[in-house]
Write an enzyme that holds these catalytic residues in place. Structure first.
Site, mmCIF file in Angstrom:
data_model
loop_
_atom_site.group_PDB
_atom_site.id
_atom_site.type_symbol
_atom_site.label_atom_id
_atom_site.label_comp_id
_atom_site.label_asym_id
_atom_site.label_seq_id
_atom_site.Cartn_x
_atom_site.Cartn_y
_atom_site.Cartn_z
ATOM 1 N N ASP A 125 -10.588 5.745 -6.634
ATOM 2 C CA ASP A 125 -10.899 4.846 -5.379
ATOM 3 C C ASP A 125 -11.855 3.730 -5.818
ATOM 4 O OD1 ASP A 125 -11.761 4.637 -2.841
ATOM 5 O OD2 ASP A 125 -13.182 6.139 -2.784
ATOM 6 N N CYS A 157 -49.587 8.808 5.114
ATOM 7 C CA CYS A 157 -48.761 8.968 4.166
ATOM 8 C C CYS A 157 -49.075 10.153 3.206
ATOM 9 C CB CYS A 157 -49.237 7.744 3.006
ATOM 10 S SG CYS A 157 -48.904 7.957 1.320
ATOM 11 N N CYS A 176 -45.951 2.995 3.779
ATOM 12 C CA CYS A 176 -47.809 3.241 3.397
ATOM 13 C C CYS A 176 -48.029 1.923 2.986
ATOM 14 C CB CYS A 176 -47.732 4.386 2.285
ATOM 15 S SG CYS A 176 -49.451 4.329 1.585
ATOM 16 N N LYS A 215 -5.671 8.949 -7.876
ATOM 17 C CA LYS A 215 -5.628 7.928 -6.943
ATOM 18 C C LYS A 215 -7.325 7.488 -6.935
ATOM 19 C CE LYS A 215 -4.383 6.284 -2.320
ATOM 20 N NZ LYS A 215 -5.748 5.341 -1.871
ATOM 21 N N CYS A 233 -51.753 9.632 0.217
ATOM 22 C CA CYS A 233 -53.076 8.722 0.288
ATOM 23 C C CYS A 233 -53.640 9.012 1.397
ATOM 24 C CB CYS A 233 -52.920 7.356 -0.245
ATOM 25 S SG CYS A 233 -52.084 6.392 0.864
ATOM 26 N N LYS A 277 -4.045 12.859 0.021
ATOM 27 C CA LYS A 277 -5.401 12.254 0.189
ATOM 28 C C LYS A 277 -6.316 13.696 0.382
ATOM 29 C CE LYS A 277 -6.864 8.662 2.054
ATOM 30 N NZ LYS A 277 -7.756 7.281 1.815
ATOM 31 N N SER A 311 0.839 -1.240 0.139
ATOM 32 C CA SER A 311 0.055 0.073 -0.167
ATOM 33 C C SER A 311 0.925 1.164 0.073
ATOM 34 C CB SER A 311 -0.830 -0.030 1.088
ATOM 35 O OG SER A 311 -0.229 -0.196 2.114
ATOM 36 N N GLU A 347 -0.250 11.094 -10.388
ATOM 37 C CA GLU A 347 -1.264 10.268 -10.945
ATOM 38 C C GLU A 347 -2.934 10.529 -10.264
ATOM 39 O OE1 GLU A 347 -0.398 6.114 -11.069
ATOM 40 O OE2 GLU A 347 1.752 6.622 -12.119
ATOM 41 N N TYR A 394 -2.042 1.291 -13.652
ATOM 42 C CA TYR A 394 -1.132 2.183 -13.233
ATOM 43 C C TYR A 394 0.424 1.547 -12.911
ATOM 44 C CZ TYR A 394 -3.439 0.969 -8.973
ATOM 45 O OH TYR A 394 -3.974 0.152 -7.917
ATOM 46 N N CYS A 428 -52.547 3.826 -3.421
ATOM 47 C CA CYS A 428 -51.711 4.871 -3.244
ATOM 48 C C CYS A 428 -50.936 5.173 -4.383
ATOM 49 C CB CYS A 428 -50.691 4.538 -2.093
ATOM 50 S SG CYS A 428 -49.635 5.893 -1.705
HETATM 51 S S1 IVH Z 1 0.445 2.461 -6.919
HETATM 52 C C1 IVH Z 1 3.240 0.176 -4.351
HETATM 53 N N1 IVH Z 1 -1.038 4.330 -8.245
HETATM 54 O O1 IVH Z 1 -4.175 2.922 -3.533
HETATM 55 C C2 IVH Z 1 2.308 1.110 -4.625
HETATM 56 N N2 IVH Z 1 -1.947 3.034 -6.347
HETATM 57 O O2 IVH Z 1 -2.711 2.552 -0.861
HETATM 58 C C3 IVH Z 1 1.247 0.408 -5.388
HETATM 59 N N3 IVH Z 1 -4.415 3.346 -5.843
HETATM 60 O O3 IVH Z 1 -3.599 -0.453 -3.259
HETATM 61 C C4 IVH Z 1 0.020 1.290 -5.556
HETATM 62 N N4 IVH Z 1 -4.712 4.611 -7.582
HETATM 63 O O4 IVH Z 1 -5.738 0.218 -4.717
HETATM 64 C C5 IVH Z 1 -1.017 3.517 -7.075
HETATM 65 N N5 IVH Z 1 -2.321 5.708 -9.365
HETATM 66 C C6 IVH Z 1 -2.192 4.844 -8.456
HETATM 67 C C7 IVH Z 1 -3.340 4.444 -7.518
HETATM 68 C C8 IVH Z 1 -3.366 3.426 -6.681
HETATM 69 C C9 IVH Z 1 -5.218 3.991 -6.663
HETATM 70 C C10 IVH Z 1 -4.611 2.522 -4.925
HETATM 71 C C11 IVH Z 1 -4.427 0.965 -4.837
HETATM 72 C C12 IVH Z 1 -3.229 0.490 -3.958
HETATM 73 C C13 IVH Z 1 -3.534 1.843 -2.909
HETATM 74 C C14 IVH Z 1 -2.325 2.136 -2.094
#
Ligand code: IVH
Length: 668
Positions: free
Chosen positions: A117, A408, A426, A115, A411, A315, A83, A113, A224, A432
């Site tokens: 969701d 309601c 209702c 991020k 009605c 974030k 992560s 890039e 990515y 209704c």
């Molecule tokens: S790079 C070692 N790039 O964010 C790093 N992650 O907390 C690998 N995510 O598990 C991740 N957009 O699900 C990377 N442009 C992006 C991303 C991205 C979303 C998510 C991904 C990852 C989490 C990391």
């Protein structure tokens, strides 16, 4: 055509379709119409059906889903899926950049890039073909969801040009807003609980056991990261661009989804740009990711225990704003569910003007202790509809507490709230107005009876003129009644009647969905139709038989039984039967008759197939599915967690008990 000819033709169609998919999904530049595409696809489907020995797993026909998905197996990632360390503060981004500069005394380029969701996915390609797609899981091991990922049209099944022979690409699967909203609208119409946000929905969808569901939900994906390349580009940015040549849809640099910069100013500018522009994106992002571009420098920087030192996520804070609660209104849904809605003094939030916020139910109002005129905090988080998260008590002047209605608004029937449920209802289902009109609208909707030529306005007029009081009245409408209606005319009237007539051949499962039984959405209707085959059997089903069906729990079983206890519903079904709607499933194509004359009972949970899939296999091989073990049962297919009572009865009656594997052997 001889065999070689068939194979050549299949290969040619696969290549041609892949090429058009690529033009459509990756380059946004289709050169043939959807109809022409479908014709090619149909041709391929037909050939593959006649010659399954030449059908490849990565054929474009697999995009539509529907083949039997096995339960997911856990597999180890070849490289762990880590992560990112993250922060909400720009200062910390500057500190991170300073640390990088200190440890590497060279020119440094960064890649910024979005991020996304959604859900992380790693997809392996061997010799250009997708061979495995694995979720992140715990980072070490994930779930193998290849069949489902194959249905996502923006992910190529087969690569082109000079792709590497074995590598992995990682990215994020997500659900665009448009899909999410449409899905929730359908759920609302089916009286089902709404999904909270696109991310969880994408994640749930990806793990669905039915790849058809995944195909229908139209997930999307951006990729990515490339892993395991032997012939590396200089850096991450260059590799991602290269992946485009192999057929991947990468984040478009021209839309600034990905950007290379060599300064902290460039990084900050990217963050500020997307902090505003993110509101106009058709999907959710929760921040920005910044990565050191050069692979060599990444290697020097290395990792901490959990995350790479060469990347960081910034974030976004969820947007919140304060405004005045002007009033609360109450909407009545098709199922009679009452939804309170807060009407707000219009305010700008995250790029849109917010005038209303959802209040969910009476408990929510009570919890917030809302008073009219309160200054409330409105937040737009992962959810699309903004919600009220708090009240500024310091600014309260009003004494007028918001009291949930007890009648309601449409009605005036007294509302009911069942024990253990959050929603008020209702109960006046048959008179209704919004419930009656909503039920008709649901019945004719695309996923139910798909009756062309009737829109909401038409329903309104037909209802006002008392030409329809329930769905069965649709089938009694005449040309003379219709042609005189406002804005109708001969052509529309004929179209409408044609559409109504055509709906008589809509399959049972969709008629069942169209009836709008509470909690019986599209999937549940399908399962019920599969299990009981016809309306009479469903109506006669006991509670135990109902919950024995996969995915049918207590709540649905009770709702189905309540539906059939209501004489008005029984009368409606009778009228619909009289006009000739399909109340019986059409038998599935037979593949063998090895089980002819045999009755098999399925119980417990299985490794390879789901319970429904096993039942389908029994029928397709000529056998009959029994609902309980009796002297007529030939085999009991015993899965894990099977009730001991069933096992005992089977043993006492001398029924042959077999495992899933033995069953598979039996039919193959
Ligand atoms: S790079 C070692 N790039 O964010 C790093 N992650 O907390 C690998 N995510 O598990 C991740 N957009 O699900 C990377 N442009 C992006 C991303 C991205 C979303 C998510 C991904 C990852 C989490 C990391």
């Amino acid at each position: 055509m001889d065999h070689l000819g068939v194979k050549t033709e299949i290969d040619r169609l696969v290549n041609e379709l892949n090429h058009h998919n690529q033009l459509y999904y990756i380059q946004n530049n289709p050169i043939i119409s959807d109809i022409e595409f479908d014709q090619l696809l149909k041709k391929l489907e037909q050939l593959e059906k006649e010659h399954p020995e030449y059908a490849s797993e990565n054929s474009p026909t697999k995009r539509v889903g529907g083949d039997l998905t096995k339960k997911f197996t856990a597999v180890a990632h070849r490289l762990p899926m880590l992560s990112l360390s993250n922060t909400y503060s720009e200062e910390e981004i500057e500190e991170w950049e300073n640390r990088i500069k200190k440890s590497i005394d060279e020119e440094i380029s960064y890649v910024c890039e979005l991020k996304y969701d959604g859900v992380a996915i790693g997809i392996r390609y061997e010799n250009g073909a997708m061979t495995a797609a694995v979720t992140r899981g715990d980072g070490e091991k994930g779930e193998l969801v290849t069949t489902n990922v194959r249905t996502i049209r923006t992910i190529p099944l087969q690569l082109q040009n000079d792709f590497p022979s074995d590598f992995e690409i990682r990215g994020e699967i997500f659900m665009p807003h448009e899909q999410f909203e449409a899905l929730n609208q359908e759920r609302e119409e089916a009286g089902e609980a709404l999904y909270a946000n696109p991310r969880n929905t994408a994640s749930g969808t990806l793990k669905s056991l039915d790849s058809k569901v995944v195909a229908d939900r139209k997930l999307d994906c951006y990729l990515y990261g490339l892993y395991g390349l032997s012939d590396l580009q200089a850096g991450h940015f260059e590799s991602v661009l290269k992946a485009k040549e192999w057929g991947f849809r990468i984040p478009p640099p021209e839309k600034r989804f990905i950007e290379k910069t060599s300064s902290i100013q460039g990084i900050m500018e990217f963050i500020h740009y997307w902090n505003e522009a993110r509101n106009a994106l058709p999907f959710d992002i929760d921040g920005i990711v910044i990565k050191v571009n050069s692979y060599e420098q990444q290697r020097k920087l290395g990792f901490t225990a959990k995350s790479p030192r060469w990347a960081i996520a910034y974030k976004f804070k969820t947007s919140q704003v304060e405004t005045v609660l002007e009033s609360v209104s109450y909407q009545v849904g098709r199922t009679g569910a009452i939804t309170p809605v807060a009407n707000l003094n219009p305010v700008q939030l995250g790029g849109t003007t917010v005038k209303r916020a959802s209040l969910h139910n009476a408990d929510q109002i009570e919890k917030l202790d809302l008073h009219l005129g309160d200054f409330v905090q409105v937040e737009k988080g992962g959810e699309i509809i903004p919600k009220i998260v708090g009240v500024n008590l310091g600014k309260r002047t009003s004494m007028e507490k918001v009291m949930f209605i007890d009648q309601c608004p449409e009605c005036q029937s007294n509302l009911v709230r069942k024990e253990g449920e959050a929603q008020h209802y209702c109960p006046n289902e048959t008179a209704c107005p919004p419930q009656v009109k909503g039920k008709i609208a649901h019945f004719i909707s695309r996923k139910a009876m798909n009756i062309d030529g009737i829109g909401e306005e038409t329903i309104e007029v037909l209802f006002e003129k008392e030409l329809i009081k329930d769905i069965s009245d649709l089938y009694r409408l005449t040309f003379d009644q219709l042609v005189d209606l406002e804005r109708m005319g001969e052509k529309s009237a004929n179209n409408m009647l044609k559409g109504i007539e055509a709906s008589k051949s809509i399959p049972f499962e969709r008629v069942l969905f169209g009836l709008g039984i509470r909690f019986v959405g599209e999937t549940v209707a399908k399962k019920l139709a599969q299990s009981f085959q016809n309306m009479d059997a469903l109506q006669a089903a006991s509670y135990d038989e109902l919950i024995d069906v996969e995915e049918i729990g207590e709540k649905i079983a009770i709702s189905v039984q309540l539906y059939f206890q209501d004489s008005a519903n029984l009368a409606l079904i009778l009228r619909l039967k009289e006009v000739g709607l399909m109340f019986e499933s059409v038998k599935k194509e037979q593949v063998s008759s090895v089980l002819l004359g045999k009755v098999l009972v399925v119980s417990g949970t299985f490794e390879t197939f789901s319970r429904d899939e096993i039942k389908e296999l029994i029928e397709r091989n000529g056998g009959k599915v029994g609902s309980s073990v009796s002297s007529k049962t030939h085999y009991l297919i015993a899965g894990a967690n099977m009730g001991p009572a069933k096992l005992k009865t089977a043993t006492n009656l001398g029924v042959v008990i077999i495992s899933e594997d033995e069953f598979i052997k039996l039919i193959s």
